[in-house]
Design an enzyme around this catalytic site. Structure first.
Site, PDB file in Angstrom:
ATOM      1  CB  SER A   9      69.639  60.171  26.019  1.00  0.00           C
ATOM      2  OG  SER A   9      68.819  60.820  25.094  1.00  0.00           O
ATOM      3  NE  ARG A  10      72.834  62.640  33.482  1.00  0.00           N
ATOM      4  CZ  ARG A  10      72.555  63.892  33.759  1.00  0.00           C
ATOM      5  NH1 ARG A  10      71.381  64.236  34.168  1.00  0.00           N
ATOM      6  NH2 ARG A  10      73.471  64.827  33.642  1.00  0.00           N
TER       7      ARG A  10
END
Length: 190
Positions: A9-10
């Site tokens: 996930s960013r």
């Protein structure tokens, strides 16, 4: 050929290292890497991995949640894999869609993952409603106190500065000052 897909996930400061090592150990000849939310539909590296699939290939992920967070998205992705004549394999959950048992297990796990996400959302919404009912303020704290808002209104009505000048004086944005003045005018017009 086995084609790997690794995702984090960013902004979570996660590392792809463990996924890449597992995919390499599984014999993936090519690995697509991505930094994006699993709930996000637009994942360019996943799209590239799906396009790269040839008949007989296997798309391999370290864990099922690296591929998708919803059953609908998961099934859509697996349809694209099947349309390419390829199969799917998850290393952690030991799912392999080349077998009927693997397909059943995948659909069952996907349903549970979607159920868990729905339960988390329901608990979150319930908690927010309870906090509102208890009178707690949710969200960001106001950038201006009631006294500062009153002073902005008084100065603006007295002609002691434009919204830009007042914003500079109170160290807020011009739009914040305009919002304060609009709210005041709306109350006065009633």
């Amino acid at each position: 050929m086995q084609i790997g897909y690794a995702r984090v996930s960013r902004g979570d400061h996660q590392d792809l290292g463990a996924q890449l090592a597992a995919l390499d150990a599984a014999g993936c000849g090519r690995v697509f890497r991505e930094e994006a939310s699993g709930g996000k539909a637009d994942r360019p590296e996943l799209a590239r991995a799906l396009v790269a699939l040839q008949p007989g290939d296997v798309l391999v992920v370290w864990k099922l949640d690296r591929l998708s967070r919803s059953l609908r998205d998961l099934l859509f992705t697996l349809e694209a894999v099947a349309a390419a004549g390829a199969a799917f394999r998850s290393l952690t959950e030991a799912i392999d869609t080349t077998t009927p048992a693997g397909r059943l297990m995948l659909q069952t796990l996907g349903a549970f993952a979607e159920f868990e996400r729905a339960m988390i959302r329901e608990r979150t919404l319930n908690g927010l409603a309870h906090a509102r009912a208890a009178g707690r303020h949710l969200g960001r704290r106001p950038s201006l106190t009631a006294q500062q808002r009153a002073e902005i209104i008084a100065r603006a009505e007295a002609g002691e500065g434009s919204p830009s000048q007042l914003a500079s004086l109170f160290r807020v944005s011009r739009s914040t000052v305009q919002r304060v003045l609009r709210a005041h005018r709306a109350r006065v017009d009633l």
